[in-house]
Write an enzyme that holds these catalytic residues in place. Structure first.
Site, PDB file in Angstrom:
ATOM      1  N   LYS A  91       0.853  -1.199   0.000  1.00 58.24           N
ATOM      2  CA  LYS A  91       0.000   0.000   0.000  1.00 58.24           C
ATOM      3  C   LYS A  91       0.882   1.240   0.000  1.00 58.24           C
ATOM      4  O   LYS A  91       1.919   1.271   0.676  1.00 58.24           O
ATOM      5  CB  LYS A  91      -0.915  -0.026   1.225  1.00 58.24           C
ATOM      6  CG  LYS A  91      -1.993   1.048   1.239  1.00 58.24           C
ATOM      7  CD  LYS A  91      -2.901   0.873   2.458  1.00 58.24           C
ATOM      8  CE  LYS A  91      -3.988   1.931   2.529  1.00 58.24           C
ATOM      9  NZ  LYS A  91      -4.863   1.766   3.723  1.00 58.24           N
ATOM     10  N   SER A  97      -9.743   1.590   2.869  1.00 57.50           N
ATOM     11  CA  SER A  97      -8.929   2.369   1.960  1.00 57.50           C
ATOM     12  C   SER A  97      -7.850   1.551   1.257  1.00 57.50           C
ATOM     13  O   SER A  97      -7.247   2.054   0.294  1.00 57.50           O
ATOM     14  CB  SER A  97      -8.268   3.516   2.727  1.00 57.50           C
ATOM     15  OG  SER A  97      -7.338   3.012   3.672  1.00 57.50           O
ATOM     16  N   SER A 141      -9.812  -0.529   7.082  1.00 56.70           N
ATOM     17  CA  SER A 141      -9.258  -0.361   5.734  1.00 56.70           C
ATOM     18  C   SER A 141      -8.576  -1.590   5.142  1.00 56.70           C
ATOM     19  O   SER A 141      -8.272  -1.606   3.949  1.00 56.70           O
ATOM     20  CB  SER A 141      -8.276   0.810   5.719  1.00 56.70           C
ATOM     21  OG  SER A 141      -8.989   2.024   5.751  1.00 56.70           O
TER      22      SER A 141
END
Lengths: 425, 89
Positions: free
Chosen positions: A30, A105, A129
């Protein structure tokens, strides 16, 4: 390989040293986790051009284990979102249905794993997330116990809530990646507990599984609820004792979460001023004018909203009303877990109240916040929680969420593994 | 209820500007969220119960850090080995 779902912000040529337990496996990272020499944007235009001079501890450990990092994945700007639509680089599409969001997210990480573009991925989970996109994309994602994985090199949004965690196509893969990253690091002063060195034992016989009423309340799609209840029945058929329980602190958990995370964000994101990194500030202007220009031009709407909410919640005259009471609500959530985990080994419920939204469906910010109601309690208390696929509604994946005692990620993994083995059989 | 003037004041504290054409919708949404936060008013202020967070302390001894060049490499402007910032006065 193509990236038809826009899972990545930046692809990298995977290089594996060829030894270690991740040898030959690709890992997506990420883009709020620092990678030495590789731009790290947090999904924000305000970090465009920023190249970290060091690796996050988790990245260092992935490299040491032989993992081949193949790119930095898309995300809601600074992790602020439930759909990955709030990225400064455009949305990611759900590989299971490209008219739908992948969740957020960590939507890029989930999409990369679900589409087979990466074997494994690192995500981060501040209020769901990792678990939300795992549920929406039909993969496995674990939010480890707070303090079990080093946050050194994770770009901070809400420090007291967030953690790095593993995502994969099986519980075994997620456990393997947690073995790699669940190692001590003196550079994160909130690390505690023992390193994770567990191999999943797929056994739930004799375990007590609590099912809080509140996880099946208002706002939960009845078809999602029925799918998750069937999964809990499967655990019972494997010898688990299912116990109905109640978690009254849920009533204030979402408000407590949003007050806390926006307050921490308003402080953390004050550092983005175009002076030390990112798009240049105009040094000839007075500083408030100069900072305001660069921040207004490069922060997206949701980031601006959360900074203002946090600034307001912490401002003179409102601190007691919002932040003070949010901490009371947070303590109540921890107290509820402590009470429940004297009676049961894990809690079970849906990860998300619905299946993946259509792109653009959640235009109102409060509606998007409300979708996080089932994932934020684990962050408020720092306890581990996993999302494991448990069926579909209208062809879209549903996640079963299992939450455990702090520093007992092992039990959460074992019960998820037992469920996974049974449905695969 | 927070009005547009109050939103402008808070935005000023945060060094952020909400464009004027977005201000009415922003203010409506902002208030909707604050209304939702009102549920916290059902609680007392003094928190009991368990703390989720623990900080591990260590002795405050110098340790190796990044080289100056590595830090300056990301700064948009530098001068004589320092980062250049807007003027304060």
């Amino acid at each position: 390989m193509e990236d038809p779902y826009h899972a990545y912000i930046r692809r990298l040529e995977p290089r594996s040293p060829g030894t270690g337990i991740l040898a030959g496996r690709t890992v997506a990272i990420k883009d709020n986790i620092s990678t030495a020499g590789v731009p790290t944007t947090c999904g924000s235009r305000i970090l465009e051009g920023y190249v970290p001079p060091y690796d996050a501890r988790a990245v260092e450990l992935v490299r040491d284990a032989g993992g081949a990092i193949n790119g930095k994945t898309n995300m809601d700007e600074f992790g602020m979102g439930t759909t990955t639509e709030n990225s400064g680089f455009g949305p990611t599409l759900n590989p299971r249905d490209t008219t739908r969001v992948p969740g957020g997210s960590s939507g890029g990480s989930a999409a990369a794993v679900a589409a087979g573009l990466a074997d494994l991925a690192l995500g981060t989970d501040t209020g769901g997330s990792i678990r939300c996109p795992a549920a929406f994309c039909g993969i496995v994602g674990l939010k480890p116990t707070y303090g079990r994985v080093s946050r050194y090199g994770l770009v901070a949004y809400a420090n007291s809530l967030e953690t790095i965690g593993p995502m994969g196509r099986s519980v075994g893969d997620v456990s393997t990646l947690l073995r790699v990253i669940g190692q001590p690091d003196p550079r994160d002063t909130t690390m505690r507990g023992t390193p994770y060195a567990h191999d999943p034992v797929p056994d739930v016989a004799g375990r007590r599984v609590g099912v809080p009423d509140e996880f099946f309340g208002e706002g939960v799609d009845p078809r999602v609820a029925a799918t998750v209840r069937a999964a809990i029945e499967t655990l019972a058929s494997l010898g688990a004792e299912v116990v109905p329980v109640s978690m009254p602190s849920m009533a204030c958990a979402l408000a407590a979460y949003y007050v806390t995370c926006t307050s921490e964000a308003s402080s953390n994101l004050a550092r983005y001023d175009g002076v030390r990194y990112g798009p240049a500030v105009e040094t000839a202007r007075p500083w408030h004018d100069a900072f305001t220009l660069v921040r207004s031009a490069h922060f997206g709407p949701e980031v601006r909203r959360r900074i203002l909410l946090g600034t307001f919640a912490l401002s003179s005259g409102y601190y007691g009303k919002y932040y003070g009471k949010a901490q009371t609500a947070r303590a109540n959530v921890s107290a509820d877990y402590a009470r429940l985990f004297r009676e049961v080994d894990v809690l079970a419920g849906p990860t998300m109240p619905t299946v993946a939204f259509r792109l653009g469906e959640l235009a109102d910010p409060l509606s998007m916040y409300l979708a996080d109601i089932l994932t934020v309690p684990a962050n408020l208390a720092g306890v581990p929680a996993i999302s494991v696929p448990c069926g579909t509604v209208d062809g879209l994946p549903v996640g079963l969420q299992l939450t455990g005692r702090a520093f007992d990620d092992e039990t959460v993994i074992d019960i998820a593994a037992a469920y996974e083995a049974e449905v695969a059989a | 209820m927070v009005d547009e003037g109050e939103v402008r004041r808070i935005a000023g504290l945060a060094d952020i500007q909400i464009p004027e054409d977005e201000m009415p919708a922003f203010t409506v949404q902002f208030n909707r969220i604050l209304d939702y936060f009102e549920v916290l008013d059902t609680l007392g202020e003094a928190g009991a119960g368990e703390r989720a967070l623990h900080t591990v302390m260590r002795d405050d001894e110098p340790r190796p850090s990044l080289a100056r060049e590595a830090v300056l490499a990301n700064a948009p402007a530098d001068e004589d080995g320092f980062i250049k910032a807007p003027r304060v006065m």
